[in-house]
Design an enzyme around this catalytic site. Sequence first.
Site, PDB file in Angstrom:
ATOM      1  N   ASN A 140       0.797  -1.188  -0.058  1.00  0.00           N
ATOM      2  CA  ASN A 140      -0.276  -0.403  -0.039  1.00  0.00           C
ATOM      3  C   ASN A 140       0.833   1.209   0.337  1.00  0.00           C
ATOM      4  OD1 ASN A 140       0.521   1.072   3.074  1.00  0.00           O
ATOM      5  ND2 ASN A 140      -0.374  -1.033   3.263  1.00  0.00           N
ATOM      6  N   ASP A 152      -4.355  -6.517   4.849  1.00  0.00           N
ATOM      7  CA  ASP A 152      -5.131  -7.178   5.331  1.00  0.00           C
ATOM      8  C   ASP A 152      -4.964  -8.476   5.217  1.00  0.00           C
ATOM      9  OD1 ASP A 152      -5.765  -5.292   7.519  1.00  0.00           O
ATOM     10  OD2 ASP A 152      -7.204  -4.314   5.491  1.00  0.00           O
ATOM     11  N   LYS A 207       9.889 -17.319  -9.728  1.00  0.00           N
ATOM     12  CA  LYS A 207       8.754 -16.367 -10.691  1.00  0.00           C
ATOM     13  C   LYS A 207       7.346 -16.864 -11.738  1.00  0.00           C
ATOM     14  CE  LYS A 207       8.190 -12.652 -14.436  1.00  0.00           C
ATOM     15  NZ  LYS A 207       8.216 -12.137 -15.691  1.00  0.00           N
ATOM     16  N   PHE A 261      -4.434   3.338  14.984  1.00  0.00           N
ATOM     17  CA  PHE A 261      -4.781   4.296  14.043  1.00  0.00           C
ATOM     18  C   PHE A 261      -6.341   3.890  13.323  1.00  0.00           C
ATOM     19  CE2 PHE A 261      -1.084   7.929  13.566  1.00  0.00           C
ATOM     20  CZ  PHE A 261      -0.760   7.666  14.224  1.00  0.00           C
ATOM     21  N   LYS A 294     -13.630   0.544  15.568  1.00  0.00           N
ATOM     22  CA  LYS A 294     -11.965  -0.072  15.770  1.00  0.00           C
ATOM     23  C   LYS A 294     -11.266   0.232  17.176  1.00  0.00           C
ATOM     24  CE  LYS A 294     -11.144   0.495  10.860  1.00  0.00           C
ATOM     25  NZ  LYS A 294     -10.328   1.239   9.991  1.00  0.00           N
ATOM     26  N   LYS A 339     -10.668  -3.122  18.669  1.00  0.00           N
ATOM     27  CA  LYS A 339      -9.068  -4.115  19.522  1.00  0.00           C
ATOM     28  C   LYS A 339      -9.171  -3.819  20.107  1.00  0.00           C
ATOM     29  CE  LYS A 339      -8.162  -3.389  14.314  1.00  0.00           C
ATOM     30  NZ  LYS A 339      -7.883  -3.472  13.668  1.00  0.00           N
TER      31      LYS A 339
HETATM   32  N1  CTP Z   1      -3.898  -2.644  11.422  1.00  0.00           N
HETATM   33  C1  CTP Z   1      -2.856  -4.147  12.675  1.00  0.00           C
HETATM   34  N2  CTP Z   1      -3.091  -5.566  11.961  1.00  0.00           N
HETATM   35  C2  CTP Z   1      -4.267  -5.791  10.880  1.00  0.00           C
HETATM   36  C3  CTP Z   1      -4.279  -4.586   9.914  1.00  0.00           C
HETATM   37  C4  CTP Z   1      -4.287  -3.404  11.082  1.00  0.00           C
HETATM   38  O1  CTP Z   1      -1.656  -4.212  13.728  1.00  0.00           O
HETATM   39  N3  CTP Z   1      -3.285  -7.024  10.082  1.00  0.00           N
HETATM   40  C5  CTP Z   1      -3.774  -2.175  12.624  1.00  0.00           C
HETATM   41  C6  CTP Z   1      -2.713  -0.418  12.046  1.00  0.00           C
HETATM   42  O2  CTP Z   1      -1.571  -0.981  12.776  1.00  0.00           O
HETATM   43  C7  CTP Z   1      -3.759   0.467  12.788  1.00  0.00           C
HETATM   44  C8  CTP Z   1      -5.572  -0.051  12.480  1.00  0.00           C
HETATM   45  O3  CTP Z   1      -4.928  -1.724  12.981  1.00  0.00           O
HETATM   46  O4  CTP Z   1      -3.218   0.766  13.890  1.00  0.00           O
HETATM   47  C9  CTP Z   1      -6.146  -0.447  12.082  1.00  0.00           C
HETATM   48  O5  CTP Z   1      -6.152   0.045  10.731  1.00  0.00           O
HETATM   49  P1  CTP Z   1      -7.127   0.133   9.258  1.00  0.00           P
HETATM   50  O6  CTP Z   1      -5.814  -0.813   8.111  1.00  0.00           O
HETATM   51  O7  CTP Z   1      -7.415   1.114   9.946  1.00  0.00           O
HETATM   52  O8  CTP Z   1      -7.969  -1.093   9.600  1.00  0.00           O
HETATM   53  P2  CTP Z   1      -8.611  -2.205   9.320  1.00  0.00           P
HETATM   54  O9  CTP Z   1      -8.559  -2.555  10.973  1.00  0.00           O
HETATM   55  O10 CTP Z   1      -7.548  -3.442   8.422  1.00  0.00           O
HETATM   56  O11 CTP Z   1      -9.965  -2.229   8.754  1.00  0.00           O
HETATM   57  P3  CTP Z   1     -10.445  -2.061   7.635  1.00  0.00           P
HETATM   58  O12 CTP Z   1      -9.441  -2.388   6.128  1.00  0.00           O
HETATM   59  O13 CTP Z   1     -11.485  -2.705   7.237  1.00  0.00           O
HETATM   60  O14 CTP Z   1     -10.760  -0.415   7.648  1.00  0.00           O
END
Ligand code: CTP
Length: 397
Positions: free
Chosen positions: A206, A275, A285, A319, A333, A337
């Site tokens: 990302n 995610d 490859k 975050f 969240k 969490k």
């Molecule tokens: N985070 C994490 N591990 C993951 C995904 C997210 O520790 N596999 C943490 C990120 O570091 C951040 C928080 O979770 O502090 C929220 O991340 P975000 O990408 O906003 O949300 P997600 O929980 O991934 O949910 P969504 O993508 O559905 O918004």
Amino acid sequence: MPVIALGVSSSISVYKACEVLRGFQKAGWAVQPILTPNAARLVSPFLFSTLSGRRTIVETFDEDQEWSVAHVALAKEIDLLVVAPATANILAKFAHGVADDFLSTFYLAVRKPVLIAPAMNTAMWRHSQTCANVGRLRARGVEFVEPASGYLACGEEGEGRLADPALIVERGLEILRRGHSLSGRTVLITAGPTREYLDPIRYLSNRSSGRMGFALAAEAAARGARVILVCGPTPLDPPPGAELVRVVTAAEMAAAVRARFDDAEIVVMAAAVADFTFPAAAARKIKKSEMGESIALVPTVDILKEAGARKAGRYLVGFAAETEDLRRRALLKLKEKNLDLIVANDVSAEGIGFDSDFNKAVLLDTDGGEAETPVLSKSELSRIIWNHIESHAVPKS
Ligand code: CTP
């Protein structure tokens, strides 16, 4: 005796540096003046020696020097380096590691907070190169007192006049006050993106740059914390003073956090963790003809959720990167969490957030507290976040 180093470079506002010096002295600090050779042509170093009671340093190779390696010895002695006025030239040297006079050499040796008050002509202050240099220094945790009627977003109005000396002194003293506020505490921070490899060539990732997490780490280190920084792939310079653990995948980041979780009292997860990942990374490859029409993905572990489940007395900050319905989703969240604080940012807004030096956020905590920030540099935002954490985390006994 506590000492502040005062760097003075060759702006016409050089005379105001005397007032800065006096202000720090009135607050009980000894001041060591350092003039650049050009500043010493505008004004006599003797003036600063007389005011400070310390011999003003100008030259790197000075036979009268009391210290063996003066810049290193002095760097250990001081609590803060203030540069006022700072010219475009000294900013450029600091930003790029040029060390061709005492002040620029000294800057590289300093491991304490640095506060810079620039002064220059408007066009120079707004020049994209100066903006880039300021951005680079901010990313390393250097703080700025903006020129009198200018602001860092260089497109705005600004004269480039040195800020009021009283304001420079006030900011310096504020930095000194918070200097030890996290000493004795261990903080664990995640930063940057992760990369999930499909094969040795292709990966899923990302736009995260790691800047927000790095700014948080720099600020915590400046406040005296032991900082463990687990970061995904980023080309950025690591912040000074942090113990850096480099990882690539979400699974590696999860393992690195698990291994260090017990050491930390405050955990801040600023990483943009992927995610989803691939069921397995191919060793070679994958040919186009082997690929098929769709690629299977499996979820990664939610590192923050896992941390929330075993947080015990730790203060946990997450975050939320959202493109819509910011507050509601961030609050979900926060709850899901088991966090103490969530920093929500709208990642669809132009010029802030991902891969930018700037951000704008809403801080939401478990007590129902809510604070919205304006657009700020990531260093400034990290100071607001740490101020919040410090006033809410259980004080160290
Ligand atoms: N985070 C994490 N591990 C993951 C995904 C997210 O520790 N596999 C943490 C990120 O570091 C951040 C928080 O979770 O502090 C929220 O991340 P975000 O990408 O906003 O949300 P997600 O929980 O991934 O949910 P969504 O993508 O559905 O918004």
